[in-house]
Design a protein around this motif. Structure first.
Motif, short mmCIF file in Angstrom:
data_model
loop_
_atom_site.label_atom_id
_atom_site.label_comp_id
_atom_site.label_asym_id
_atom_site.label_seq_id
_atom_site.Cartn_x
_atom_site.Cartn_y
_atom_site.Cartn_z
N ALA A 69 0.83 -1.21 0.00
CA ALA A 69 0.00 0.00 0.00
C ALA A 69 0.86 1.26 0.00
O ALA A 69 0.56 2.24 -0.69
CB ALA A 69 -0.93 -0.01 1.21
N ALA A 70 1.97 1.21 0.75
CA ALA A 70 2.86 2.37 0.80
C ALA A 70 3.53 2.61 -0.56
O ALA A 70 3.71 3.76 -0.98
CB ALA A 70 3.92 2.16 1.87
N SER A 71 3.89 1.54 -1.25
CA SER A 71 4.53 1.70 -2.56
C SER A 71 3.59 2.31 -3.59
O SER A 71 4.04 2.92 -4.57
CB SER A 71 5.03 0.34 -3.06
N LEU A 72 2.28 2.18 -3.34
CA LEU A 72 1.28 2.75 -4.24
C LEU A 72 0.76 4.10 -3.74
O LEU A 72 -0.17 4.66 -4.33
CB LEU A 72 0.10 1.77 -4.39
N ASN A 73 1.37 4.57 -2.64
CA ASN A 73 0.99 5.88 -2.07
C ASN A 73 -0.49 5.97 -1.72
O ASN A 73 -1.15 6.98 -1.97
CB ASN A 73 1.37 7.02 -3.03
N ILE A 74 -1.01 4.90 -1.13
CA ILE A 74 -2.41 4.89 -0.71
C ILE A 74 -2.51 5.55 0.66
O ILE A 74 -1.89 5.08 1.63
CB ILE A 74 -2.96 3.46 -0.66
N PRO A 75 -3.26 6.62 0.81
CA PRO A 75 -3.37 7.29 2.11
C PRO A 75 -4.23 6.50 3.09
O PRO A 75 -5.11 5.74 2.68
CB PRO A 75 -4.02 8.63 1.77
N PHE A 76 -3.97 6.70 4.37
CA PHE A 76 -4.76 6.03 5.40
C PHE A 76 -4.85 6.94 6.62
O PHE A 76 -4.02 7.82 6.82
CB PHE A 76 -4.13 4.68 5.79
N ARG A 77 -5.87 6.70 7.42
CA ARG A 77 -6.04 7.40 8.69
C ARG A 77 -6.23 6.36 9.78
O ARG A 77 -7.20 5.62 9.78
CB ARG A 77 -7.26 8.33 8.65
N THR A 78 -5.27 6.30 10.70
CA THR A 78 -5.41 5.41 11.84
C THR A 78 -6.06 6.17 12.99
O THR A 78 -6.21 7.39 12.94
CB THR A 78 -4.04 4.86 12.26
#
Length: 417
Positions: free
Chosen positions: A73-82
């Motif tokens: 997911a990081a390699s695809l630059n997918i944002p997230f909110r924890t």
């Protein structure tokens, strides 16, 4: 209102896989919402190995398996909110969320993937008499205490229920110096995988008492012991079979329930057999634009299967967002003799993938029985299985060319040889 093309609720293996699959399928605006402080879900506390054998062809621990998808997911630059809890989800895909930084907010999504996972069945569902002393834990809570927080829940332990988490915790506690005196199971068969029975109980000499349950708990401030009793074919305790076992801890491993409060708020139809959403072959629920995958859909044995289904859900969400929706003619999948909880619950015969994986459980333990699939009155699949148990999910790989376009229903049944 902040708007996104696709919002994935849950940052565990299902949510991470679905998000990466959607991004690879062309969805640029993907957001993952996770209520915990880090991604990875329940796998972060599953430090034993055995994950990834199907997916990556190697044995990984839970955190290692989760990290593979976090890195993807990081390699695809997918944002997230924890640290973000979704409180409500409407049928028109408006999410009400709260977080320590963002506070209360609403988000609008063009599509939503449900990947909230499951929770453990609590003591209150078991009707065990006795007081409420310290020392009673769910198996997952005990797992977190030991593996994440470095605390021992107790030293003399009885485990009620032979689910996979309970079996794994029997081994884990033993390795940490505790004495696991018994694992009691209400049913006449274990609800865990056979490999876990061998590796976690047999290898350590821990007794598995089938057709037994806890009928009393001793102790007011702290557990001092439990009373086990045999049960009859109606699962009722048999008088005179009581056995007292001194202990300071009781772990409960009595089943998992998909987390579907948000699904119900959105008006998603729930299948009573799985306690999860009813979905089609694309993992789309009965509400347009809302998809479901992972343990929120049905409780899995293997995380590899979670990832497989989540990839399908992610790609299907991408297709939905592109507007590639033809007129559908869906037919139901029915559970025949000895079978329960089929996923998917409905399909469009004209829109199937080359191979459709049907997953379900059998109602009782059997040997040398057939699994059959019927399209109307015509049998289109017939395969013998050496052994089938309710504790292990069964799978049928149904080829597309076997399903007649004109059939009105598909039925899966278990048959004697």
């Amino acid at each position: 209102m902040e708007r996104h093309e696709l919002i994935v609720i849950g940052g565990g293996p299902a949510g991470l896989t679905a998000a990466t699959a959607a991004r690879k399928a062309g969805v640029e605006d993907v957001l993952i919402l996770e209520r915990e402080d880090c991604l990875g879900g329940i796998l972060n506390q599953c430090i034993h190995n055995g994950f990834g054998l199907h997916r990556f062809k190697e044995e990984l621990t839970g955190p290692e398996y989760a990290q593979r998808w976090i890195d993807e997911a990081a390699s695809l630059n997918i944002p997230f909110r924890t640290g973000t809890m979704v409180l409500e989800l409407s049928s028109d895909r408006i999410l009400t969320c709260t977080g320590r930084i963002s506070g209360l907010e609403q988000l609008q999504a063009d599509a939503v993937i449900l990947a909230m996972g499951c929770r453990e069945r609590p003591r209150g569902a078991l009707n065990i008499p006795g007081y409420r002393p310290a020392g009673i834990y769910s198996a997952g809570t005990a797992q977190r205490l030991i593996n994440i927080e470095g605390r021992m829940p107790g030293r003399e332990v009885v485990i009620l229920g032979s689910g996979d988490i309970g079996l794994i915790m029997a081994r884990r506690l033993t390795l940490e110096g505790a004495q696991v005196k018994a694992v009691a199971e209400l049913m006449p068969y274990s609800s865990g995988l056979r490999r876990n029975i061998v590796q976690c109980l047999d290898d350590f000499g821990i007794p598995l008492k089938l057709s037994h349950t806890v009928v009393n708990i001793h102790g007011k401030r702290r557990v001092e012991g439990v009373v086990l009793a045999q049960v009859d074919e109606n699962r009722r305790p048999i008088p005179g079979t009581e056995e007292e076992i001194p202990c300071d801890t009781l772990l409960l491993s009595v089943g998992l329930l998909p987390e579907n409060e948000l699904s119900e708020l959105a008006g998603v139809p729930i299948d009573p057999a799985t306690s999860g959403p009813s979905v089609n072959e694309n993992f789309e629920t009965g509400v347009a634009g809302i998809f479901a995958c992972g343990n929120v859909l049905h409780v899995h044995d293997l995380v590899d299967h979670v990832s497989e289904e989540a990839e399908c859900a992610g790609r299907a969400a991408a297709e939905y967002l592109r507007g590639a929706r033809a007129q559908r003619h869906e037919i139901p999948l029915r559970s025949g003799d000895g079978v329960t909880g089929i996923v998917p619950q409905r399909i469009d015969p004209s829109a199937l993938p080359e191979v459709l994986n049907l997953r379900f459980r059998v109602r009782r333990e059997v040997r040398n029985h057939y699994l059959s699939v019927y399209a109307g009155g015509e049998r289109i699949f017939h395969q013998k299985r050496r052994i089938m148990t309710p504790g292990q999910m069964e799978e049928i790989a149904l080829k597309r060319e076997l399903v007649p376009l004109t059939t009105t229903e598909i039925r899966v049944a278990m048959e004697e040889a």
